[in-house]
Design a protein around this motif. Structure first.
Motif, PDB file in Angstrom:
ATOM      1  N   GLU A 139      65.651  -8.304 -25.692  1.00 30.50           N
ATOM      2  CA  GLU A 139      65.901  -7.647 -24.405  1.00 30.50           C
ATOM      3  C   GLU A 139      65.214  -6.291 -24.352  1.00 30.50           C
ATOM      4  O   GLU A 139      64.606  -5.924 -23.343  1.00 30.50           O
ATOM      5  N   SER A 140      65.318  -5.539 -25.436  1.00 34.35           N
ATOM      6  CA  SER A 140      64.670  -4.215 -25.484  1.00 34.35           C
ATOM      7  C   SER A 140      63.160  -4.352 -25.381  1.00 34.35           C
ATOM      8  O   SER A 140      62.491  -3.608 -24.659  1.00 34.35           O
ATOM      9  N   ASP A 141      62.598  -5.329 -26.098  1.00 33.89           N
ATOM     10  CA  ASP A 141      61.156  -5.549 -26.074  1.00 33.89           C
ATOM     11  C   ASP A 141      60.702  -5.922 -24.673  1.00 33.89           C
ATOM     12  O   ASP A 141      59.653  -5.477 -24.202  1.00 33.89           O
ATOM     13  N   ARG A 142      61.521  -6.735 -23.978  1.00 38.90           N
ATOM     14  CA  ARG A 142      61.163  -7.156 -22.627  1.00 38.90           C
ATOM     15  C   ARG A 142      61.203  -5.965 -21.657  1.00 38.90           C
ATOM     16  O   ARG A 142      60.378  -5.846 -20.761  1.00 38.90           O
ATOM     17  N   GLU A 143      62.184  -5.101 -21.834  1.00 39.29           N
ATOM     18  CA  GLU A 143      62.282  -3.922 -20.963  1.00 39.29           C
ATOM     19  C   GLU A 143      61.099  -2.974 -21.170  1.00 39.29           C
ATOM     20  O   GLU A 143      60.565  -2.416 -20.222  1.00 39.29           O
ATOM     21  N   ILE A 144      60.677  -2.826 -22.436  1.00 38.74           N
ATOM     22  CA  ILE A 144      59.562  -1.922 -22.735  1.00 38.74           C
ATOM     23  C   ILE A 144      58.259  -2.468 -22.176  1.00 38.74           C
ATOM     24  O   ILE A 144      57.436  -1.759 -21.607  1.00 38.74           O
ATOM     25  N   SER A 145      58.040  -3.807 -22.322  1.00 32.14           N
ATOM     26  CA  SER A 145      56.779  -4.407 -21.886  1.00 32.14           C
ATOM     27  C   SER A 145      56.788  -4.793 -20.416  1.00 32.14           C
ATOM     28  O   SER A 145      55.766  -5.244 -19.895  1.00 32.14           O
ATOM     29  N   LEU A 146      57.945  -4.663 -19.741  1.00 30.48           N
ATOM     30  CA  LEU A 146      58.082  -4.951 -18.313  1.00 30.48           C
ATOM     31  C   LEU A 146      57.722  -6.409 -17.990  1.00 30.48           C
ATOM     32  O   LEU A 146      57.156  -6.711 -16.937  1.00 30.48           O
ATOM     33  N   GLN A 147      58.042  -7.349 -18.905  1.00 34.82           N
ATOM     34  CA  GLN A 147      57.766  -8.758 -18.646  1.00 34.82           C
ATOM     35  C   GLN A 147      58.804  -9.317 -17.688  1.00 34.82           C
ATOM     36  O   GLN A 147      59.994  -9.033 -17.802  1.00 34.82           O
ATOM     37  N   ALA A 148      58.329 -10.142 -16.739  1.00 37.58           N
ATOM     38  CA  ALA A 148      59.252 -10.780 -15.804  1.00 37.58           C
ATOM     39  C   ALA A 148      60.057 -11.875 -16.493  1.00 37.58           C
ATOM     40  O   ALA A 148      61.209 -12.137 -16.139  1.00 37.58           O
ATOM     41  N   SER A 149      59.451 -12.560 -17.447  1.00 37.91           N
ATOM     42  CA  SER A 149      60.144 -13.622 -18.185  1.00 37.91           C
ATOM     43  C   SER A 149      59.811 -13.483 -19.656  1.00 37.91           C
ATOM     44  O   SER A 149      58.751 -12.986 -20.024  1.00 37.91           O
ATOM     45  N   PRO A 150      60.714 -13.895 -20.518  1.00 34.81           N
ATOM     46  CA  PRO A 150      60.502 -13.698 -21.956  1.00 34.81           C
ATOM     47  C   PRO A 150      59.466 -14.662 -22.519  1.00 34.81           C
ATOM     48  O   PRO A 150      59.326 -15.780 -22.054  1.00 34.81           O
ATOM     49  N   ARG A 151      58.695 -14.170 -23.505  1.00 35.20           N
ATOM     50  CA  ARG A 151      57.829 -15.078 -24.246  1.00 35.20           C
ATOM     51  C   ARG A 151      58.654 -15.952 -25.169  1.00 35.20           C
ATOM     52  O   ARG A 151      58.326 -17.102 -25.411  1.00 35.20           O
ATOM     53  N   CYS A 152      59.720 -15.383 -25.710  1.00 35.42           N
ATOM     54  CA  CYS A 152      60.557 -16.087 -26.674  1.00 35.42           C
ATOM     55  C   CYS A 152      62.023 -15.845 -26.333  1.00 35.42           C
ATOM     56  O   CYS A 152      62.362 -14.870 -25.658  1.00 35.42           O
ATOM     57  N   SER A 153      62.851 -16.730 -26.813  1.00 34.89           N
ATOM     58  CA  SER A 153      64.291 -16.576 -26.627  1.00 34.89           C
ATOM     59  C   SER A 153      65.004 -16.948 -27.914  1.00 34.89           C
ATOM     60  O   SER A 153      64.511 -17.746 -28.717  1.00 34.89           O
ATOM     61  N   VAL A 154      66.188 -16.332 -28.083  1.00 31.84           N
ATOM     62  CA  VAL A 154      67.082 -16.667 -29.180  1.00 31.84           C
ATOM     63  C   VAL A 154      68.349 -17.235 -28.564  1.00 31.84           C
ATOM     64  O   VAL A 154      68.834 -16.724 -27.542  1.00 31.84           O
ATOM     65  N   TYR A 155      68.887 -18.278 -29.179  1.00 37.90           N
ATOM     66  CA  TYR A 155      70.034 -18.984 -28.619  1.00 37.90           C
ATOM     67  C   TYR A 155      71.195 -18.892 -29.610  1.00 37.90           C
ATOM     68  O   TYR A 155      71.240 -19.612 -30.597  1.00 37.90           O
ATOM     69  N   TRP A 156      72.089 -17.941 -29.357  1.00 37.52           N
ATOM     70  CA  TRP A 156      73.221 -17.684 -30.250  1.00 37.52           C
ATOM     71  C   TRP A 156      73.995 -18.973 -30.515  1.00 37.52           C
ATOM     72  O   TRP A 156      74.228 -19.758 -29.582  1.00 37.52           O
ATOM     73  N   PRO A 157      74.431 -19.222 -31.754  1.00 37.09           N
ATOM     74  CA  PRO A 157      74.388 -18.395 -32.965  1.00 37.09           C
ATOM     75  C   PRO A 157      73.169 -18.657 -33.843  1.00 37.09           C
ATOM     76  O   PRO A 157      73.151 -18.279 -35.009  1.00 37.09           O
ATOM     77  N   SER A 158      72.136 -19.350 -33.315  1.00 38.25           N
ATOM     78  CA  SER A 158      70.914 -19.567 -34.090  1.00 38.25           C
ATOM     79  C   SER A 158      69.995 -18.370 -33.893  1.00 38.25           C
ATOM     80  O   SER A 158      69.747 -17.952 -32.757  1.00 38.25           O
ATOM     81  N   TRP A 159      69.479 -17.816 -34.974  1.00 31.96           N
ATOM     82  CA  TRP A 159      68.624 -16.644 -34.858  1.00 31.96           C
ATOM     83  C   TRP A 159      67.139 -16.995 -34.798  1.00 31.96           C
ATOM     84  O   TRP A 159      66.273 -16.124 -34.733  1.00 31.96           O
ATOM     85  N   PHE A 160      66.821 -18.308 -34.788  1.00 36.97           N
ATOM     86  CA  PHE A 160      65.422 -18.732 -34.708  1.00 36.97           C
ATOM     87  C   PHE A 160      64.916 -18.600 -33.267  1.00 36.97           C
ATOM     88  O   PHE A 160      65.579 -19.022 -32.325  1.00 36.97           O
TER      89      PHE A 160
END
Length: 623
Positions: A139-160
């Motif tokens: 989330e922090s990386d997305r806010e800094i880069s101002l991306q409209a959609s994420p390149r990657c996602s993490v799906y709790w509780p998996s950290w991959f």
């Protein structure tokens, strides 16, 4: 005490992973963010295939296609139709899954999501906390880069992390709520250096620039694995699973197709090439064949190929192409041992002749589908119950059961019927079926299931003798009542052999032998007749014979001679009925509807020094 991580630590790990990169030559043409930019775990970049555990679900000694009532072709005795567990047939996602609403950027005891929710199976609290920190970092990386959609996602509780087109495919399926459940790997490079995959609890998503991203279930993956994954003839998937109804699924690949049945009887099978094309031309799963239940297998001679289906088989050879073999023709070919018999391979499709008989040409001759032959395994007890109900039989009765007819005999009436699809079973629940602890007493159920091999194919012992072995189930019932269904008092198996021998040009001999019948005293009679093989005869009977045996064993067999006509022609002996009497048990039943030919033979014109009549190879035994 929880281990101490922070979102900053996770972010540093992500940046470190990005610097590893992927060679430019391997960069895919992907509308989503370049996969070369995706964070990859350094320890998981080595080209390798996933390891899918297979399960052998067959019973000891059980042939692979028993559940479909099909004989096993030579060489396929150890084939495994189903290699997945019951749990893998019905994969479940994480019901009600949602992303972490406000992920913590560092581990705080008592305030992590894992402190509030139960962590799903296969993941630990430490995994869940690491995933929550990764969510915060992304989330922090997305806010800094101002991306409209994420390149990657993490799906709790998996950290991959799941990235790019694979992430888009995963999200479109419902993410963790889909059958794939949660991720269990970073994005991995396939051994070809081009394709990518992510592994999940219940399957995979594979991506290739030519085919896109597609999910692969565990049942499909066991087939893909045994054919070499994307490096084998199947190549990469070109579709995801497509539901076809009744828990059947299809997935297409660059080089073929995989069909799975995700309920019992379960199966996983691949099909491709000329056999697939032939199956499609016949109506595919809507044809008599149904769905494929085996891969394309190699015939015993190493030349032919075939697939087994729910209702038959398709065989292919380079000389004759692909042809389906089904029903009674398949059953008779199987009794002769398939392509190893004198019939060889099919050279044409089945057709209906002038007499409205279903026939099919093979390399060594023509096989006729016998209308008096029920080719599927069936339960005698189910069949006699149905026939008794259809004929309103209210008394107890004696019965004889075979795949060529069923007889019910009351004190004053005889009923005849044929087994139907309503009686078909793959196995029987009777615990004493074919018991080895047999007793001469008239108690216990020793037989029920009848199979096509209950009456064998003709056994040719040279040019002058042919025999058939027969297994019948006979017994008695108790009187039914309005409140209780029909119940079998006892049943036993009668094994006997009938042979036709040609010792002289003008003389034939029918030999009857009871092989096993341990009874206090019995009289077993077989009626037969000699016929000439001619079309459009009003009554082809030329001579009638009666064999009667009262004791089992080869030295107690009964021989009856008959006259062979002097004119040239093709002749055969046909069994027309049987009867069995056991006075001590008050058993007296007959099966006059039982009809089968022992085998045709050819005779030259009789002369003093003429040749004998001979049975050809293969032997034609159609009635």
């Amino acid at each position: 005490m929880k281990r101490t991580f922070s979102a900053a630590t996770i972010a540093v790990a992500i940046v470190s992973a990005v610097t590893i990169g992927i060679p430019a030559a391997a960069q895919p043409l992907d509308p989503h963010p370049s996969i070369s930019e995706v964070q990859l775990n350094p320890e998981e970049q080595a080209p390798s295939h996933p390891a899918v555990t297979t399960t052998n679900n067959s019973e000891a000694g059980e042939e692979p296609f028993t559940a479909w009532g099909l004989a096993t072709p030579p060489g396929a005795e150890n084939y495994e139709v189903n290699q997945v567990s019951d749990e893998e047939l019905d994969p479940r996602g994480v019901e009600g899954w949602q992303p972490t609403p406000d992920p913590q950027d560092e581990i705080v005891d008592g305030q992590m999501r894992s402190d509030i929710e139960t962590v799903p199976e296969d993941f630990s609290d430490a995994d869940a906390d690491r995933a929550e920190l990764a969510e915060s970092a992304l989330e922090s990386d997305r806010e800094i880069s101002l991306q409209a959609s994420p390149r990657c996602s993490v799906y709790w509780p998996s950290w991959f992390e799941v990235c790019g087109s694979i992430r888009a495919k995963y999200d479109s399926m419902g993410g963790p709520q889909s059958f794939l459940s949660l991720p269990k790997s970073y994005q991995l490079i396939n051994p070809d250096g081009i394709g990518r995959r992510s592994e999940f609890v219940n399957g995979f998503i594979y991506w290739h620039p030519d085919t896109g991203a597609h999910s692969v279930s565990i049942p499909v993956s066991v087939v893909w694995q045994r054919h070499g994954w994307e490096g084998g003839f199947l190549g990469y998937p070109t579709t995801s699973d497509m539901a076809l109804g009744d828990q059947w699924f299809k997935q297409s690949f660059q080089g073929g197709h995989v069909y799975t049945h995700n309920t019992l009887p379960a199966s996983q099978a691949s099909i491709q090439g000329a056999i697939y094309d032939k199956w499609q031309s016949l109506g595919a799963q809507n044809s008599e064949l149904g769905f494929p239940i085996s891969d394309e297998l190699t015939a015993s001679d190493g030349i032919g190929r075939y697939n087994v289906f729910e209702g038959g088989m398709i065989y292919w050879t380079p000389q004759h192409g692909a042809h389906a073999v089904t029903g009674g023709i398949l059953a008779k070919w199987a009794l002769q041992n398939f392509e190893r018999s004198g019939y060889g391979y099919p050279i044409g499709d089945a057709t209906t002749n002038e007499q409205e008989e279903l026939t099919q040409d093979f390399e060594g001759g023509t096989i006729f589908a016998d209308p008096n032959f029920f080719w599927q395994p069936f339960s005698c007890i189910d069949a006699i119950s149905r026939i008794a109900l259809e004929n309103s039989v209210v008394d107890d009765f004696d019965f004889i059961c075979s795949n060529r007819g069923i007889s019910l005999t009351t004190s004053d009436t005889n009923f005849f019927g044929m087994p139907t699809v309503d009686d078909v079973v793959a196995t029987t629940s009777f615990p004493q079926l074919r018991s080895t602890n047999r007793t001469p007493a008239n108690i216990g159920v020793e037989c029920d299931l009848r199979e096509p091999s209950s009456i064998s194919g003709p056994l040719r012992s040279g040019a002058y003798k042919v025999s058939k072995s027969v297994h019948l189930c006979f017994g008695q019932t108790e009187p039914p009542t309005p409140t209780k269904p029909l119940k079998v008092k006892w049943s036993k198996e009668l094994a006997w052999t009938i042979a036709n021998t040609l010792p002289q040009r003008q003389i034939g001999a029918v030999t009857l032998q009871v092989n096993s019948l341990d009874l206090p005293g019995f009289t077993f009679t077989v009626d037969s007749r000699l016929q000439e093989d001619k079309k459009f005869q009003i009554d082809p009977t030329m001579q009638r014979m009666v064999n009667t045996v009262s004791d089992p064993g080869a030295n107690r067999s009964k021989v009856v001679n008959y006259d062979i006509p002097t004119r040239p022609g093709t002749y055969f002996v046909e069994v027309t009925g049987i009867s069995l009497k056991i006075p001590d048990w008050n058993y007296n039943a007959e099966l006059n509807g039982l009809r089968f030919a022992i085998g045709r033979y050819h005779c030259p014109q009789y002369r003093y020094y003429s040749d004998l009549c001979e049975f050809p190879d293969p032997v034609d035994d159609h009635t």
